[in-house]
Design a protein around this motif. Sequence first.
Motif, PDB file in Angstrom:
ATOM      1  N   LYS A 116      -8.077 121.566  31.564  1.00  0.00           N
ATOM      2  CA  LYS A 116      -7.451 120.259  31.731  1.00  0.00           C
ATOM      3  C   LYS A 116      -7.615 119.503  30.418  1.00  0.00           C
ATOM      4  O   LYS A 116      -8.716 119.256  29.972  1.00  0.00           O
ATOM      5  CB  LYS A 116      -8.132 119.484  32.856  1.00  0.00           C
ATOM      6  CG  LYS A 116      -8.267 120.228  34.165  1.00  0.00           C
ATOM      7  CD  LYS A 116      -7.147 119.913  35.096  1.00  0.00           C
ATOM      8  CE  LYS A 116      -7.353 120.419  36.488  1.00  0.00           C
ATOM      9  NZ  LYS A 116      -7.293 121.823  36.686  1.00  0.00           N
ATOM     10  N   ASP A 117      -6.497 119.134  29.793  1.00  0.00           N
ATOM     11  CA  ASP A 117      -6.603 118.445  28.512  1.00  0.00           C
ATOM     12  C   ASP A 117      -6.038 117.033  28.566  1.00  0.00           C
ATOM     13  O   ASP A 117      -5.883 116.389  27.547  1.00  0.00           O
ATOM     14  CB  ASP A 117      -5.961 119.260  27.387  1.00  0.00           C
ATOM     15  CG  ASP A 117      -4.487 119.535  27.620  1.00  0.00           C
ATOM     16  OD1 ASP A 117      -3.945 119.108  28.659  1.00  0.00           O
ATOM     17  OD2 ASP A 117      -3.881 120.173  26.751  1.00  0.00           O
ATOM     18  N   ASN A 118      -5.739 116.547  29.752  1.00  0.00           N
ATOM     19  CA  ASN A 118      -5.255 115.185  29.895  1.00  0.00           C
ATOM     20  C   ASN A 118      -6.108 114.446  30.919  1.00  0.00           C
ATOM     21  O   ASN A 118      -6.460 115.002  31.957  1.00  0.00           O
ATOM     22  CB  ASN A 118      -3.801 115.161  30.377  1.00  0.00           C
ATOM     23  CG  ASN A 118      -2.847 115.672  29.326  1.00  0.00           C
ATOM     24  OD1 ASN A 118      -2.985 115.340  28.156  1.00  0.00           O
ATOM     25  ND2 ASN A 118      -1.898 116.493  29.734  1.00  0.00           N
ATOM     26  N   LEU A 119      -6.406 113.221  30.617  1.00  0.00           N
ATOM     27  CA  LEU A 119      -7.110 112.336  31.534  1.00  0.00           C
ATOM     28  C   LEU A 119      -6.251 111.099  31.693  1.00  0.00           C
ATOM     29  O   LEU A 119      -5.880 110.471  30.700  1.00  0.00           O
ATOM     30  CB  LEU A 119      -8.493 111.955  30.992  1.00  0.00           C
ATOM     31  CG  LEU A 119      -9.259 110.906  31.787  1.00  0.00           C
ATOM     32  CD1 LEU A 119      -9.609 111.444  33.172  1.00  0.00           C
ATOM     33  CD2 LEU A 119     -10.513 110.498  31.041  1.00  0.00           C
ATOM     34  N   VAL A 120      -5.929 110.753  32.903  1.00  0.00           N
ATOM     35  CA  VAL A 120      -5.092 109.599  33.170  1.00  0.00           C
ATOM     36  C   VAL A 120      -5.980 108.513  33.755  1.00  0.00           C
ATOM     37  O   VAL A 120      -6.713 108.752  34.710  1.00  0.00           O
ATOM     38  CB  VAL A 120      -3.959 109.955  34.160  1.00  0.00           C
ATOM     39  CG1 VAL A 120      -3.119 108.726  34.477  1.00  0.00           C
ATOM     40  CG2 VAL A 120      -3.107 111.073  33.594  1.00  0.00           C
ATOM     41  N   ILE A 121      -5.920 107.332  33.165  1.00  0.00           N
ATOM     42  CA  ILE A 121      -6.665 106.193  33.699  1.00  0.00           C
ATOM     43  C   ILE A 121      -5.716 105.014  33.872  1.00  0.00           C
ATOM     44  O   ILE A 121      -4.690 104.938  33.197  1.00  0.00           O
ATOM     45  CB  ILE A 121      -7.861 105.789  32.805  1.00  0.00           C
ATOM     46  CG1 ILE A 121      -7.397 105.327  31.435  1.00  0.00           C
ATOM     47  CG2 ILE A 121      -8.840 106.923  32.689  1.00  0.00           C
ATOM     48  CD1 ILE A 121      -8.492 104.723  30.607  1.00  0.00           C
TER      49      ILE A 121
END
Length: 174
Positions: A28-33
């Motif tokens: 997983k290379d994306n983090l959504v906040i």
Amino acid sequence: MVATACGGSNSSTNGGDSSNGDDASAVKDNLVIAVQTDMADKDPINGSTTNDTIKIKAQVYETLIERTVPNQEYKPLLAEKWEFNDDGTELTITLRDGVKFHNGETLTAEDCLFSLQCLRESANKSVTDHMDLDKSYVVDDKTFVIVMDQAYHGSGCDHSGAGAGADAEPEEGV
């Protein structure tokens, strides 16, 4: 309020179903906040101090040492250990192993001194008020010494930055 979420898609690249997130080998290379407002800037030294921006920066940048609430105790973050000499005029800091920047480069003692020198030249320089950074020096890749301009005889070591100021930046500015 800060909310975070990570999730997979309904199908993987090999045609299988990965929606349950059980594939431990998936990267997983994306983090959504989500926050109420956009982050004002990404500058850990001279940047904005709005509440939402500080909350986001706290997830991105790390300080050498953190003072806990409510006990006001110090715990290591980027620093593995720190110690003043007997007369309180030098603070030796040893970095944790394996700390990397976003680009994969290893954090070094030289990077930390560079960041403190940038902080000293900023409007947020109060953290460095009693540091003689011209006389401070690197011992090895993991260890550096901050020379104080007067003896420090406090009960602890508050070089945590209390904000973003003591966050490390690579000397090359990556």
